[in-house]
Write a protein that holds these residues in place. Structure first.
Motif, short mmCIF file in Angstrom:
data_model
loop_
_atom_site.label_atom_id
_atom_site.label_comp_id
_atom_site.label_asym_id
_atom_site.label_seq_id
_atom_site.Cartn_x
_atom_site.Cartn_y
_atom_site.Cartn_z
N VAL A 215 13.41 -11.23 55.53
CA VAL A 215 14.52 -11.14 56.61
C VAL A 215 15.29 -9.80 56.44
O VAL A 215 15.44 -9.08 57.49
CB VAL A 215 15.41 -12.35 56.53
CG1 VAL A 215 16.72 -12.14 57.45
CG2 VAL A 215 14.71 -13.70 56.94
N GLU A 216 15.82 -9.60 55.15
CA GLU A 216 16.30 -8.20 55.01
C GLU A 216 15.40 -6.91 55.63
O GLU A 216 15.86 -5.98 56.18
CB GLU A 216 16.82 -7.98 53.36
CG GLU A 216 17.65 -8.70 52.82
CD GLU A 216 18.29 -8.27 51.57
OE1 GLU A 216 18.77 -6.96 51.57
OE2 GLU A 216 18.05 -9.10 50.66
N ASN A 217 13.96 -7.04 55.10
CA ASN A 217 13.30 -5.94 55.74
C ASN A 217 13.27 -5.79 57.13
O ASN A 217 13.15 -4.96 57.94
CB ASN A 217 11.90 -6.16 55.06
CG ASN A 217 11.48 -5.69 53.94
OD1 ASN A 217 12.32 -4.75 53.43
ND2 ASN A 217 10.56 -5.98 52.95
N ALA A 218 13.13 -7.01 57.87
CA ALA A 218 13.23 -6.97 59.35
C ALA A 218 14.30 -6.32 59.91
O ALA A 218 14.57 -5.68 60.99
CB ALA A 218 13.01 -8.63 59.91
N ILE A 219 15.55 -6.83 59.40
CA ILE A 219 16.84 -6.29 59.64
C ILE A 219 17.10 -4.74 59.58
O ILE A 219 17.25 -4.01 60.37
CB ILE A 219 18.03 -6.92 59.04
CG1 ILE A 219 18.00 -8.30 59.45
CG2 ILE A 219 19.21 -6.39 59.56
CD1 ILE A 219 18.35 -8.68 61.00
N LYS A 220 16.76 -4.27 58.21
CA LYS A 220 16.89 -2.95 57.77
C LYS A 220 15.91 -2.01 58.57
O LYS A 220 16.24 -0.97 58.79
CB LYS A 220 16.60 -2.94 56.24
CG LYS A 220 16.79 -1.33 55.66
CD LYS A 220 16.86 -1.48 54.12
CE LYS A 220 16.81 -0.20 53.60
NZ LYS A 220 16.66 -0.17 52.24
N HIS A 221 14.43 -2.44 58.59
CA HIS A 221 13.67 -1.43 58.89
C HIS A 221 13.17 -1.43 60.39
O HIS A 221 12.71 -0.75 61.11
CB HIS A 221 12.33 -1.55 58.28
CG HIS A 221 12.25 -1.30 56.58
ND1 HIS A 221 12.69 0.02 56.32
CD2 HIS A 221 12.41 -2.01 55.51
CE1 HIS A 221 12.84 -0.01 54.97
NE2 HIS A 221 12.64 -1.46 54.63
N GLY A 222 13.40 -2.97 61.10
CA GLY A 222 12.91 -3.12 62.33
C GLY A 222 14.08 -3.34 63.60
O GLY A 222 13.96 -2.68 64.45
N LEU A 223 15.29 -3.76 63.24
CA LEU A 223 16.39 -4.09 64.22
C LEU A 223 17.45 -3.13 64.08
O LEU A 223 18.20 -2.74 65.15
CB LEU A 223 16.71 -5.42 64.02
CG LEU A 223 15.52 -6.47 64.41
CD1 LEU A 223 16.04 -7.97 64.03
CD2 LEU A 223 14.99 -6.17 65.83
N GLU A 224 18.03 -2.79 62.77
CA GLU A 224 19.10 -2.03 62.64
C GLU A 224 18.89 -0.62 63.46
O GLU A 224 19.60 -0.16 64.13
CB GLU A 224 19.57 -1.73 61.23
CG GLU A 224 20.64 -2.95 60.72
CD GLU A 224 21.01 -2.86 59.68
OE1 GLU A 224 20.48 -2.04 58.73
OE2 GLU A 224 22.28 -3.05 59.16
N PRO A 225 17.49 -0.05 63.06
CA PRO A 225 17.33 1.44 63.71
C PRO A 225 17.19 1.33 65.14
O PRO A 225 17.12 2.48 65.85
CB PRO A 225 16.12 2.03 63.10
CG PRO A 225 15.85 0.79 61.73
CD PRO A 225 16.50 -0.30 62.16
N LYS A 226 16.80 0.02 65.75
CA LYS A 226 16.63 0.16 67.25
C LYS A 226 18.09 -0.02 68.15
O LYS A 226 19.04 -0.88 67.72
CB LYS A 226 15.94 -1.28 67.46
CG LYS A 226 15.40 -1.29 68.85
CD LYS A 226 14.43 -2.49 69.06
CE LYS A 226 14.03 -2.53 70.35
NZ LYS A 226 13.06 -3.73 70.60
N ALA A 227 18.20 1.07 68.77
CA ALA A 227 19.53 1.01 69.45
C ALA A 227 20.03 -0.35 70.13
O ALA A 227 21.41 -0.65 70.19
CB ALA A 227 19.40 2.31 70.47
N GLU A 228 19.33 -0.82 71.03
CA GLU A 228 19.61 -1.91 71.76
C GLU A 228 19.41 -3.39 70.83
O GLU A 228 19.53 -4.28 71.17
CB GLU A 228 18.94 -2.27 72.90
CG GLU A 228 17.44 -2.44 72.61
CD GLU A 228 16.36 -1.19 72.45
OE1 GLU A 228 17.13 -0.18 72.23
OE2 GLU A 228 15.18 -1.06 72.96
N GLY A 229 18.71 -3.18 69.42
CA GLY A 229 18.67 -4.32 68.71
C GLY A 229 17.77 -5.09 69.12
O GLY A 229 16.53 -4.72 69.59
#
Length: 302
Positions: A215-229
């Motif tokens: 879950v942390e990886n998905a947030i850190k590497h996938g969703l946080e860097p995406k502007a619209e989330g």
């Protein structure tokens, strides 16, 4: 007095002769016991022939019969000694195997503790960093996040201390739920969460902190860097006797080749220690974007 002094050497000589005879006798018994029947009969035949030549055939015949009798009586003794030797060898081998297994368990437990020691500060520092950041920009949200963190720690710390291996999937899901609540406070509308684990799988055995790491990886590497989330989805099912827990996000995906991070390497190493070849972590990059991580392991209930 002189008679006594003269008798002592005679007794010593007689005792030495008896000892020599006794040793010779038992040496003869051991030799006959270890000698095979074929070689014994050949020796008797040659002895009888020699006795005939030397004209002592009766003596050699008596000695041959004695040898056969000793062979019959000593055979049981020899077999018993062989069996005792084999039992001692098996016992020593079992002790060595037990010591080896104990050393392996100690090594695995030490390595497991070391791996978890790497996980714990990783999550704590990231979360505390978020709390500090919100304290400056949104104090009210920082308070809410701090309370969520306290709730998370209250639930997770006893688990780390008492059970270094497995807990239930339901417990791990609750830990990740608390973490995602913290992250929703941080990302607001940029993060959507879907937890789709059936109630029937809540008591399935599952390793400590593995779901949280995905879950942390998905947030850190996938969703946080995406502007619209984006969205993160956690689901679980049983297929072919294995529990498959999937964490899917529609973020930007891994910046490098999937599977190179310390957290994922940590998961793979722990899975190997806990389940051997029966468990695996797979990573996919769906055509629709994001990352799909799946942990598959033997399905058992607590």
């Amino acid at each position: 007095m002189d008679n006594q002094n003269n008798a002592k050497p005679w007794r010593d000589d007689f005792s030495m002769i008896l000892d020599t005879i006794e040793k010779g006798w038992w040496g003869f018994v051991d030799m006959v016991a270890r000698l095979g029947w074929g070689r014994l009969m050949l020796t008797i035949l040659l002895s009888l022939m020699l006795g005939g030549i030397l004209n002592i055939e009766h003596l050699m015949l008596v000695l041959s019969l004695v040898a056969i009798l000793v062979k019959v009586l000593a055979l049981g003794k020899h077999q018993a000694e062989q069996e005792a030797d084999r039992a001692i060898a098996r016992s020593e081998k079992a002790e060595q195997q037990a010591e080896l297994e104990a050393l392996k368990r100690q090594l695995a437990e030490t390595r497991m503790s070391a791996l978890q020691a790497q996980i714990e500060p990783h999550f704590l520092f990231n979360t505390l960093s978020s709390v500090c950041q919100l304290t400056e920009t949104a104090p009210a949200k920082a308070v809410v996040m701090q309370k969520a963190l306290i709730r998370y720690l209250r639930a997770s710390l006893p688990e780390w201390r008492d059970s270094p291996g497995e807990t239930s999937l339901g417990q791990q899901l609750e830990l990740s739920r608390a973490y995602l609540e913290i992250m929703q406070l941080r990302m607001e509308e940029r993060l959507q969460v879907r937890l789709l684990v059936p109630a029937s799988l809540q008591n399935a055995r599952f390793p400590v902190m593995m779901l949280q790491t995905l879950v942390e990886n998905a947030i850190k590497h996938g969703l946080e860097p995406k502007a619209e989330g984006g969205a993160i989805e956690v689901d679980a099912k049983v297929l072919d006797g294995k529990l498959r827990v999937a964490v899917r996000d529609d973020g930007v995906g891994f910046p490098e080749q999937p599977g190179q991070g310390m957290g994922l390497a940590n998961i793979r190493e722990r899975l190997a220690m806990l389940y051997g070849a029966e468990a695996e972590l797979s990573l996919e990059a769906p055509e629709t974007g994001g990352t799909l991580a799946v942990i598959a392991l033997p399905f058992t209930l607590i």
